[in-house]
Design a protein around this motif. Structure first.
Motif, short mmCIF file in Angstrom:
data_model
loop_
_atom_site.label_atom_id
_atom_site.label_comp_id
_atom_site.label_asym_id
_atom_site.label_seq_id
_atom_site.Cartn_x
_atom_site.Cartn_y
_atom_site.Cartn_z
N PHE A 171 41.60 45.22 41.21
CA PHE A 171 41.51 46.23 40.16
C PHE A 171 40.08 46.72 40.00
CE2 PHE A 171 45.19 43.62 38.86
CZ PHE A 171 46.16 44.59 39.00
N LYS B 118 37.65 37.45 41.13
CA LYS B 118 38.90 36.78 40.77
C LYS B 118 39.95 36.91 41.87
CE LYS B 118 38.45 37.85 35.85
NZ LYS B 118 39.03 38.65 34.76
N ASN C 140 36.63 41.64 38.99
CA ASN C 140 37.99 41.54 39.53
C ASN C 140 37.97 41.10 40.99
OD1 ASN C 140 39.46 42.13 37.20
ND2 ASN C 140 39.17 44.31 37.48
N ASN D 274 41.43 39.86 42.76
CA ASN D 274 42.35 40.99 42.65
C ASN D 274 41.58 42.29 42.88
OD1 ASN D 274 41.31 41.95 40.11
ND2 ASN D 274 42.50 40.40 39.05
#
Length: 144
Positions: A55, A51, A48, A53
């Motif tokens: 999370f 990417k 994550n 983000n």
């Protein structure tokens, strides 16, 4: 008049996660997450982050001044609030610790099912908040 409602002022009491933690390792040992689950949490956090983000799991220790929000789904993997342990995988909160986090007294009887307890406390509003807001409503109605 609702426009004039005064919400309770913050108490500004210094707290630490350690204030709610059970110190007995025999009671907390069953809540230590497995190697497989711990690896999954770590891998997911890396994926994550790549990417862009945020999370992933969140970990805390006894000196932390707060935790993430306890959610109804906490029973699934505990990723929102993991408690660091020296030399071991982190652990989930025990149901009693989850109750304490939400401001419940230790006299409060827990559901026999850990899953149901986590769902209950994840759906709860913190007891001290409910108490303070309720008192202000009563005071406003009675004109105190």
């Amino acid at each position: 008049n609702i426009d004039k409602f005064e919400y309770p002022a913050p108490l500004n009491i210094e707290t630490h996660v350690g204030d709610i933690l059970i110190k007995d390792e025999l009671l907390t040992a069953p809540f230590t997450i497995s190697d497989k689950l711990w690896k999954g949490h770590q891998d997911r956090k890396i994926r994550n982050a790549q990417k862009g983000n945020g999370f992933g799991y969140c970990s805390f220790n006894s000196e932390s001044s707060y935790t993430s929000t306890l959610s109804r789904r906490y029973y699934k993997d505990g990723s929102e609030i993991l408690i660091e342990q020296n030399g071991k995988n982190p652990r989930k909160l025990t149901p009693r610790e989850a109750a304490r986090l939400q401001g419940y007294s230790d006299l409060f009887r827990l559901h026999p099912s850990n899953t149901e307890s986590y769902k209950q406390f994840g759906n709860s509003v913190a007891v001290p908040v409910v108490t303070a807001v309720s008192q202000n409503i009563v005071n406003q109605i009675l004109g105190r």
